[in-house]
Design a protein around this motif. Structure first.
Motif, PDB file in Angstrom:
ATOM      1  N   ALA A 118      -4.665   5.494  -0.527  1.00 26.79           N
ATOM      2  CA  ALA A 118      -3.636   5.703  -1.539  1.00 26.79           C
ATOM      3  C   ALA A 118      -4.089   5.064  -2.848  1.00 26.79           C
ATOM      4  CB  ALA A 118      -2.308   5.095  -1.083  1.00 26.79           C
ATOM      5  N   GLY A 119      -4.319   5.873  -3.854  1.00 18.80           N
ATOM      6  CA  GLY A 119      -4.726   5.335  -5.139  1.00 18.80           C
ATOM      7  C   GLY A 119      -6.204   5.028  -5.193  1.00 18.80           C
ATOM      8  N   ARG A 120      -6.583   4.323  -6.245  1.00 19.64           N
ATOM      9  CA  ARG A 120      -7.983   4.060  -6.505  1.00 19.64           C
ATOM     10  C   ARG A 120      -8.551   2.977  -5.592  1.00 19.64           C
ATOM     11  NH1 ARG A 120      -8.575   4.024 -13.126  1.00 19.64           N
ATOM     12  NH2 ARG A 120      -8.779   6.281 -13.382  1.00 19.64           N
ATOM     13  N   VAL A 121      -9.793   3.180  -5.197  1.00 18.26           N
ATOM     14  CA  VAL A 121     -10.555   2.124  -4.542  1.00 18.26           C
ATOM     15  C   VAL A 121     -10.925   1.104  -5.614  1.00 18.26           C
ATOM     16  CG1 VAL A 121     -12.714   1.578  -3.362  1.00 18.26           C
ATOM     17  CG2 VAL A 121     -11.465   3.679  -2.774  1.00 18.26           C
ATOM     18  N   ALA A 122     -10.624  -0.168  -5.371  1.00 20.17           N
ATOM     19  CA  ALA A 122     -10.966  -1.239  -6.300  1.00 20.17           C
ATOM     20  C   ALA A 122     -12.251  -1.922  -5.850  1.00 20.17           C
ATOM     21  CB  ALA A 122      -9.825  -2.239  -6.402  1.00 20.17           C
ATOM     22  N   MET A 123     -12.667  -2.943  -6.584  1.00 21.30           N
ATOM     23  CA  MET A 123     -13.933  -3.592  -6.262  1.00 21.30           C
ATOM     24  C   MET A 123     -13.924  -4.215  -4.867  1.00 21.30           C
ATOM     25  SD  MET A 123     -16.017  -6.629  -8.232  1.00 21.30           S
ATOM     26  CE  MET A 123     -16.535  -5.580  -9.576  1.00 21.30           C
ATOM     27  N   ASP A 124     -12.810  -4.815  -4.475  1.00 25.46           N
ATOM     28  CA  ASP A 124     -12.778  -5.601  -3.248  1.00 25.46           C
ATOM     29  C   ASP A 124     -11.781  -5.103  -2.208  1.00 25.46           C
ATOM     30  OD1 ASP A 124     -14.548  -7.611  -4.436  1.00 25.46           O
ATOM     31  OD2 ASP A 124     -12.820  -8.055  -5.701  1.00 25.46           O
ATOM     32  N   MET A 125     -11.040  -4.055  -2.506  1.00 20.65           N
ATOM     33  CA  MET A 125      -9.990  -3.623  -1.583  1.00 20.65           C
ATOM     34  C   MET A 125      -9.511  -2.226  -1.931  1.00 20.65           C
ATOM     35  SD  MET A 125      -7.023  -6.142  -3.099  1.00 20.65           S
ATOM     36  CE  MET A 125      -8.261  -7.418  -3.462  1.00 20.65           C
ATOM     37  N   PHE A 126      -8.824  -1.623  -0.961  1.00 21.16           N
ATOM     38  CA  PHE A 126      -8.088  -0.389  -1.233  1.00 21.16           C
ATOM     39  C   PHE A 126      -6.850  -0.376  -0.340  1.00 21.16           C
ATOM     40  CE2 PHE A 126     -11.207   0.961   2.032  1.00 21.16           C
ATOM     41  CZ  PHE A 126     -10.376   1.575   2.974  1.00 21.16           C
ATOM     42  N   VAL A 127      -5.962   0.570  -0.617  1.00 21.73           N
ATOM     43  CA  VAL A 127      -4.677   0.658   0.066  1.00 21.73           C
ATOM     44  C   VAL A 127      -4.616   1.964   0.849  1.00 21.73           C
ATOM     45  CG1 VAL A 127      -2.161   0.795  -0.272  1.00 21.73           C
ATOM     46  CG2 VAL A 127      -3.547  -0.751  -1.694  1.00 21.73           C
ATOM     47  N   VAL A 128      -4.025   1.911   2.042  1.00 20.69           N
ATOM     48  CA  VAL A 128      -3.764   3.134   2.802  1.00 20.69           C
ATOM     49  C   VAL A 128      -2.266   3.331   2.942  1.00 20.69           C
ATOM     50  CG1 VAL A 128      -5.939   3.214   4.061  1.00 20.69           C
ATOM     51  CG2 VAL A 128      -4.046   1.870   4.985  1.00 20.69           C
ATOM     52  N   GLU A 129      -1.862   4.578   2.927  1.00 19.96           N
ATOM     53  CA  GLU A 129      -0.469   4.953   3.145  1.00 19.96           C
ATOM     54  C   GLU A 129      -0.185   4.941   4.651  1.00 19.96           C
ATOM     55  OE1 GLU A 129       3.002   5.663   3.125  1.00 19.96           O
ATOM     56  OE2 GLU A 129       2.489   6.420   1.117  1.00 19.96           O
ATOM     57  N   LEU A 130       0.807   4.148   5.066  1.00 17.65           N
ATOM     58  CA  LEU A 130       1.135   4.009   6.488  1.00 17.65           C
ATOM     59  C   LEU A 130       2.369   4.805   6.888  1.00 17.65           C
ATOM     60  CD1 LEU A 130       0.434   0.184   6.914  1.00 17.65           C
ATOM     61  CD2 LEU A 130      -1.014   2.091   7.629  1.00 17.65           C
ATOM     62  N   ASP A 131       2.971   5.520   5.962  1.00 13.68           N
ATOM     63  CA  ASP A 131       4.081   6.430   6.251  1.00 13.68           C
ATOM     64  C   ASP A 131       5.235   5.764   6.986  1.00 13.68           C
ATOM     65  OD1 ASP A 131       2.812   8.721   5.083  1.00 13.68           O
ATOM     66  OD2 ASP A 131       1.502   8.801   6.838  1.00 13.68           O
ATOM     67  N   GLY A 132       5.550   4.544   6.586  1.00 19.44           N
ATOM     68  CA  GLY A 132       6.690   3.848   7.165  1.00 19.44           C
ATOM     69  C   GLY A 132       6.391   3.057   8.421  1.00 19.44           C
ATOM     70  N   GLU A 133       5.235   3.254   9.014  1.00 19.70           N
ATOM     71  CA  GLU A 133       4.882   2.506  10.226  1.00 19.70           C
ATOM     72  C   GLU A 133       4.367   1.125   9.846  1.00 19.70           C
ATOM     73  OE1 GLU A 133       2.453   4.755  12.909  1.00 19.70           O
ATOM     74  OE2 GLU A 133       3.479   6.637  12.424  1.00 19.70           O
ATOM     75  N   GLU A 134       4.425   0.199  10.821  1.00 14.14           N
ATOM     76  CA  GLU A 134       4.107  -1.197  10.516  1.00 14.14           C
ATOM     77  C   GLU A 134       3.152  -1.790  11.542  1.00 14.14           C
ATOM     78  OE1 GLU A 134       7.796  -3.295  10.163  1.00 14.14           O
ATOM     79  OE2 GLU A 134       8.570  -1.961   8.593  1.00 14.14           O
ATOM     80  N   PRO A 135       1.896  -1.351  11.534  1.00 17.83           N
ATOM     81  CA  PRO A 135       0.919  -1.985  12.430  1.00 17.83           C
ATOM     82  C   PRO A 135       0.755  -3.446  12.062  1.00 17.83           C
ATOM     83  CG  PRO A 135      -0.179  -0.604  10.819  1.00 17.83           C
ATOM     84  CD  PRO A 135       1.283  -0.343  10.659  1.00 17.83           C
ATOM     85  N   PRO A 136       0.406  -4.289  13.025  1.00 14.13           N
ATOM     86  CA  PRO A 136       0.275  -5.722  12.738  1.00 14.13           C
ATOM     87  C   PRO A 136      -0.827  -6.013  11.730  1.00 14.13           C
ATOM     88  CG  PRO A 136       0.319  -5.308  15.109  1.00 14.13           C
ATOM     89  CD  PRO A 136       0.165  -3.981  14.446  1.00 14.13           C
TER      90      PRO A 136
END
Length: 387
Positions: free
Chosen positions: A320-338
């Motif tokens: 989800a969104g731009r890959v940054a230098m040290d991290m990126f975000v994924v869309e989890l669609d409301g789910e909450e993995p640990p």
């Protein structure tokens, strides 16, 4: 659940697992394809990101008889690690280091007269002959000697240096431009040119140990190009030279590298929430996001922003969104993995994860780049070593 979850202490932020048993099996499969030609295991660029020394050691254990590198520094690293046998290094600039390579018993490539002059001088200083491979430009248009008068001069001068005991002409070689494009007309043209140039050299008195032009793609699909040796690079790591040729499994090959990270954060956000630099992604409604602690400094292509799939908690999630230098975000669609759950970026695909080829297609690049660019701050874990 709280709005944000704290990151627990984790032993490993991310890691690349290198399955050495898969590498050995790939080498054996490539040896079968080579049909009696010697196999060079190409370990340039730190073995395409897999680790040059361990991969070279396992390739030799599986029956490869040569190692190949781009730079002299790469070749010297292999010798310093105690690796035996023949090593060819093929990219040189004025100044060498020719003499250290000669003294370390490394074969060197010569694609022009300037290189021959320098290697002769270094061999004289070292007090021993240099083993050289004359590189013919048969149509790739990169390094290598042009046909005609240039080739005739290089061959004649190399033969004189051989007669003086300063070089041993160990090989004649070239490189295909389009072997990964089935049926491309340049393949036949280059092969014919290579036959002509090697025949000329042999008529003049060159007695090479090996003639070689086949890369991974040609090794897999063009048996008429195998000659005395094939140079297997990307295929050895279980990655296809191109989608047009087929998937690795079509040739009995298995991807060697798997790349994963641990989720550093899971949080719930409202709809309309911007994600990462530039807000190129905005949540459609209330949802959950996961933070994967690797970025383009670790080798994740920025072009993967908004596209590449990552396996989290058994499901493929999209960046989800731009890959940054040290991290990126994924869309989890409301789910909450640990927090700490494994995020598998790519691997063999056994668990439904993406492959390096999937990432390449999502990032508009080639799979070579995906595995090679994984950075040095990502530790490698070597599994299933032979000894």
């Amino acid at each position: 659940m709280s709005k944000t979850a704290a990151v627990p202490t984790a032993a490993v932020r991310a890691r690349a697992e290198i399955d050495l048993s898969a590498l050995r099996a790939n080498v054996r499969a490539l040896r079968a394809r080579a049909q009696g030609a010697a196999v060079m295991a190409v370990v340039k660029s730190d073995a395409y990101g897999h680790g040059a020394v361990p991969c070279a050691r396992e390739a030799l254990a599986a029956g490869a008889s040569w190692l190949g590198t781009t730079t002299a520094e790469e070749a010297l690293e292999l010798r310093a690690a105690g690796l035996p046998g023949r090593i060819l290094c093929w990219l040189w600039v004025p100044g060498g280091p020719w003499r250290p390579a000669i003294e370390a018993d490394i074969d060197v490539s010569l694609g022009g007269m300037w290189a021959l002059r320098e290697v002769v001088e270094a061999a004289w200083a070292a007090g021993r002959p240099a083993r050289v491979h004359l590189k013919a430009d048969t149509g790739l248009g990169r390094n290598g000697c042009q046909p005609g008068e240039d080739w005739a001069e290089l061959v004649a001068t190399a033969l004189r240096a051989e007669a003086e005991g300063l070089v041993r002409i160990a090989g004649l070689f070239s490189h295909f431009a389009c072997a990964d494009v089935p049926g491309h007309p340049s393949i036949a043209a280059q092969l014919a040119q290579f036959r002509e140039m090697t025949a000329y050299a042999e008529q003049q008195g060159v007695r090479p140990e090996v003639r070689h032009i086949a890369n991974s793609a040609a090794t897999l699909t063009l048996p008429e190009t195998h000659f005395d040796m094939v140079r297997t690079g990307i295929a050895m790591y279980g990655v296809s030279a191109s989608p047009e040729l087929g998937a690795p499994k079509d040739f009995g090959l298995r991807p060697v590298m798997s790349f994963s990270a641990a989720l550093a954060l899971v949080k719930r956000v409202p709809g309309g929430h911007g994600v990462s630099y530039g807000h190129h992604y905005v949540t459609r409604g209330e949802t959950t996001l996961g933070l994967v602690p690797v970025g383009y400094a670790d080798g994740i292509p920025r072009h993967a922003s908004g596209s590449s799939p990552v396996l989290v908690d058994g499901k493929l999630r999209t960046i989800a969104g731009r890959v940054a230098m040290d991290m990126f975000v994924v869309e989890l669609d409301g789910e909450e993995p640990p927090v700490g759950s494994e995020a598998v970026l790519f691997g063999p695909g056994d668990r439904g994860e993406s492959t390096a080829e999937d990432w390449a297609q999502a990032s508009a690049t080639i799979a070579y780049e995906i595995v090679t660019r994984i950075g040095t701050r990502v530790p490698r874990a070597y599994l299933n070593a032979s000894a």
